[in-house]
Design a protein around this motif. Sequence first.
Motif, PDB file in Angstrom:
ATOM      1  N   ILE B  20       0.838  -1.203   0.000  1.00 54.52           N
ATOM      2  CA  ILE B  20       0.000   0.000   0.000  1.00 54.52           C
ATOM      3  C   ILE B  20       0.873   1.254   0.000  1.00 54.52           C
ATOM      4  O   ILE B  20       1.843   1.322   0.745  1.00 54.52           O
ATOM      5  CB  ILE B  20      -0.919  -0.007   1.243  1.00 54.52           C
ATOM      6  CG1 ILE B  20      -2.122  -0.897   0.979  1.00 54.52           C
ATOM      7  CG2 ILE B  20      -1.365   1.386   1.613  1.00 54.52           C
ATOM      8  CD1 ILE B  20      -3.147  -0.867   2.071  1.00 54.52           C
ATOM      9  N   SER B  21       0.558   2.203  -0.838  1.00 52.15           N
ATOM     10  CA  SER B  21       1.240   3.498  -0.822  1.00 52.15           C
ATOM     11  C   SER B  21       0.206   4.607  -0.877  1.00 52.15           C
ATOM     12  O   SER B  21      -0.719   4.549  -1.675  1.00 52.15           O
ATOM     13  CB  SER B  21       2.170   3.648  -2.028  1.00 52.15           C
ATOM     14  OG  SER B  21       3.073   2.587  -2.085  1.00 52.15           O
ATOM     15  N   LEU B  32     -10.000   5.870   5.019  1.00 54.96           N
ATOM     16  CA  LEU B  32      -9.687   4.520   4.549  1.00 54.96           C
ATOM     17  C   LEU B  32     -11.006   3.771   4.542  1.00 54.96           C
ATOM     18  O   LEU B  32     -11.646   3.606   5.573  1.00 54.96           O
ATOM     19  CB  LEU B  32      -8.739   3.807   5.513  1.00 54.96           C
ATOM     20  CG  LEU B  32      -7.251   4.068   5.420  1.00 54.96           C
ATOM     21  CD1 LEU B  32      -6.531   3.196   6.433  1.00 54.96           C
ATOM     22  CD2 LEU B  32      -6.736   3.789   4.027  1.00 54.96           C
ATOM     23  N   LEU B  33     -11.381   3.335   3.361  1.00 51.58           N
ATOM     24  CA  LEU B  33     -12.700   2.758   3.213  1.00 51.58           C
ATOM     25  C   LEU B  33     -12.550   1.316   2.789  1.00 51.58           C
ATOM     26  O   LEU B  33     -11.779   1.011   1.889  1.00 51.58           O
ATOM     27  CB  LEU B  33     -13.405   3.561   2.117  1.00 51.58           C
ATOM     28  CG  LEU B  33     -14.878   3.472   1.993  1.00 51.58           C
ATOM     29  CD1 LEU B  33     -15.513   3.959   3.262  1.00 51.58           C
ATOM     30  CD2 LEU B  33     -15.315   4.339   0.842  1.00 51.58           C
ATOM     31  N   VAL B 199     -10.620   9.878  -0.365  1.00 51.89           N
ATOM     32  CA  VAL B 199     -11.018   8.539   0.069  1.00 51.89           C
ATOM     33  C   VAL B 199     -10.088   7.521  -0.569  1.00 51.89           C
ATOM     34  O   VAL B 199      -9.752   7.623  -1.746  1.00 51.89           O
ATOM     35  CB  VAL B 199     -12.472   8.246  -0.365  1.00 51.89           C
ATOM     36  CG1 VAL B 199     -12.866   6.827   0.017  1.00 51.89           C
ATOM     37  CG2 VAL B 199     -13.426   9.233   0.274  1.00 51.89           C
ATOM     38  N   ILE B 200      -9.641   6.572   0.234  1.00 54.30           N
ATOM     39  CA  ILE B 200      -8.832   5.475  -0.284  1.00 54.30           C
ATOM     40  C   ILE B 200      -9.625   4.206  -0.051  1.00 54.30           C
ATOM     41  O   ILE B 200      -9.933   3.863   1.094  1.00 54.30           O
ATOM     42  CB  ILE B 200      -7.474   5.399   0.447  1.00 54.30           C
ATOM     43  CG1 ILE B 200      -6.680   6.679   0.214  1.00 54.30           C
ATOM     44  CG2 ILE B 200      -6.689   4.180  -0.016  1.00 54.30           C
ATOM     45  CD1 ILE B 200      -5.466   6.808   1.095  1.00 54.30           C
ATOM     46  N   GLN B 210      -8.462   5.462  -5.315  1.00 53.79           N
ATOM     47  CA  GLN B 210      -8.336   6.582  -4.390  1.00 53.79           C
ATOM     48  C   GLN B 210      -8.531   7.895  -5.112  1.00 53.79           C
ATOM     49  O   GLN B 210      -8.277   8.009  -6.309  1.00 53.79           O
ATOM     50  CB  GLN B 210      -7.003   6.553  -3.631  1.00 53.79           C
ATOM     51  CG  GLN B 210      -5.747   6.652  -4.462  1.00 53.79           C
ATOM     52  CD  GLN B 210      -4.531   6.746  -3.558  1.00 53.79           C
ATOM     53  OE1 GLN B 210      -4.514   7.495  -2.595  1.00 53.79           O
ATOM     54  NE2 GLN B 210      -3.506   5.971  -3.869  1.00 53.79           N
ATOM     55  N   GLY B 211      -9.010   8.884  -4.362  1.00 53.41           N
ATOM     56  CA  GLY B 211      -9.235  10.201  -4.947  1.00 53.41           C
ATOM     57  C   GLY B 211     -10.264  10.965  -4.140  1.00 53.41           C
ATOM     58  O   GLY B 211     -10.736  10.478  -3.114  1.00 53.41           O
ATOM     59  N   LYS B 212     -10.578  12.176  -4.600  1.00 50.96           N
ATOM     60  CA  LYS B 212     -11.635  12.943  -3.938  1.00 50.96           C
ATOM     61  C   LYS B 212     -12.953  12.216  -4.170  1.00 50.96           C
ATOM     62  O   LYS B 212     -13.131  11.598  -5.222  1.00 50.96           O
ATOM     63  CB  LYS B 212     -11.705  14.336  -4.557  1.00 50.96           C
ATOM     64  CG  LYS B 212     -10.507  15.194  -4.242  1.00 50.96           C
ATOM     65  CD  LYS B 212     -10.825  16.662  -4.485  1.00 50.96           C
ATOM     66  CE  LYS B 212      -9.745  17.550  -3.944  1.00 50.96           C
ATOM     67  NZ  LYS B 212      -8.714  17.876  -4.936  1.00 50.96           N
ATOM     68  N   PRO B 213     -13.874  12.308  -3.230  1.00 45.94           N
ATOM     69  CA  PRO B 213     -15.150  11.598  -3.426  1.00 45.94           C
ATOM     70  C   PRO B 213     -15.792  11.939  -4.767  1.00 45.94           C
ATOM     71  O   PRO B 213     -16.252  11.040  -5.480  1.00 45.94           O
ATOM     72  CB  PRO B 213     -16.002  12.083  -2.260  1.00 45.94           C
ATOM     73  CG  PRO B 213     -15.035  12.439  -1.197  1.00 45.94           C
ATOM     74  CD  PRO B 213     -13.811  12.935  -1.897  1.00 45.94           C
TER      75      PRO B 213
END
Lengths: 241, 304
Positions: B20-21, B32-33, B199-200, B210-213
């Motif tokens: 994970i990075s 972290l979702l 959100v990841i 990952q990114g902005k919602p």
Amino acid sequence: MPGVFTVFQREIGSYFTSLYAYLIAFAILIITGILFITDLDNAAGQRPPDPSVIPTFLSFAMIFFAPLLTMRLLAEEKREGTLELLLTSPASDTGIVVGKFLGSWAYFTLILAITFIYQIILIGIAQPDLVHAISAYLGIWLYGGACLAVGMVFSAITENQIVAAFLASAILFLLWIGDRVGQVVTNIDFARVLRELTLQGHFSTSFAYGLLHAEDVVYFAGIIVVMLFITIRLVESNRWR
Amino acid sequence: MIEVKHLTKRYGTRLAVDNISFKAGAGEIVGLLGPNGAGKTTTMRILTGFMPPNGGSATIAGFDVMRNSVKARGQVGYLPERVPVYPDMTVHGYVAFWAKLRGAPNPRAQADQVLERVQLSDRRNTLIRNLSKGMRQRLGLAQALVHNPPVVILDEPTIGIDPQQVIEVRDEVRKLGQDHTVLLSTHILSEAEQVCDRVIIINKGHIVAQGKPAELRRKLQPEMHLYVVLGGKRDGGEKLLRSISGVEAVEASGEGFNVRVKKGADIRTELIDKALRAGYNIQEMRPVMMTLENMFLDIIGREA
């Protein structure tokens, strides 16, 4: 050892806010009180009172009282999850373990100090051998520290306080009874080795008689250091699971 | 503030976190979702210095969590999933203890401040054993914030408390973003969407998106959906809609139709034109957002 003093302070505080610590102190004080009076009664007019009567009693009683004082130390932290917070704080594992140990030892010291009042009462009514008493008290103080350190190892092993107390009692009992075994073994060298390994072997014929041997001090200090080392490793092992 | 590179953690043979990075900048709220067992808690435990990783590295405010663990741990406030408390301590004593242990310059005053902030001042001298679950959760938050750490890590902060308190905790977390970097884990998508700047999504130990919602929504939403309600005539609406170029599927739903449109196509003008000409009128037409919920299930499903 960052964190050692903070952990120590909290630990002392938690003894004073828990009912069972008071009950242990109560039990020790009432039994030693009765012992003191009985010895005084028996000695009256015949012999000087025995200055080591209370330390000698405690050398047996610590088999049961030490685990009761230490069972909570790490087992509860693990069960409540607070160990995770402790281990993620900037306090070192050594600081946490040593702080906790010193907390329990300080509480034991306090109980011991209260029983020393009996010696002070004696000054008023007889001529007690104070040096003998101080030696016996120093001995039981170290002896108690060693018992607490053993108890702490078992508190680090399990989350269950009752299991921790039971196992610690069993081991302390072995360390205590070993001396008796030494007395019935026919091989004299073997008996001597056994005696050197036991808690009683370094107390009943030295400190309790008012003798201060460096080897006995080293024995108890050594037990404390080794047990603390094991406990630190056990606490650390939580990180690898 | 938080930098994670190629982090890997194995429990025996099971890979809990797999390469994970990610990064989180100052003042950012990162979520972290993932479903239970995805590796959220493990990632957090590595970041808080509780356990070492098997591979990769992680730094908190520039301190490596392995090589400079004590320093790194001092930069973090951590709230584990199950709030750990000493039941026999008072609220203030508990918070002050953690402040002191983490080297706060003025533990008692800072404890008072943080209790004010989480609205527990009136419970200052209550024993923790007498607190309700919601209060304990706020106490856990107080414990994590008392030494004013640059990084705050919250593991499922809204689990198991009532809806009113969930809203309060979310508000509090959003406010934290002003002067802390926040990493929180959740498996509730709407929560991540409301609270987080970024959100990841992780599943089975690795990052799947990952990114902005809003970005995630754009990126992952493959085609546009329209909901159309036609009036004027009774029948033939479906046929009409199908005849528009760019429409992939039409299904009746309630009074109107769900229309799935090919990616990139915009059918709205044509639709209005055709409908009016055919004698219909348009009572409603709105784009249907694919919720993160659906997206999430979609991604997780694709993984499996």
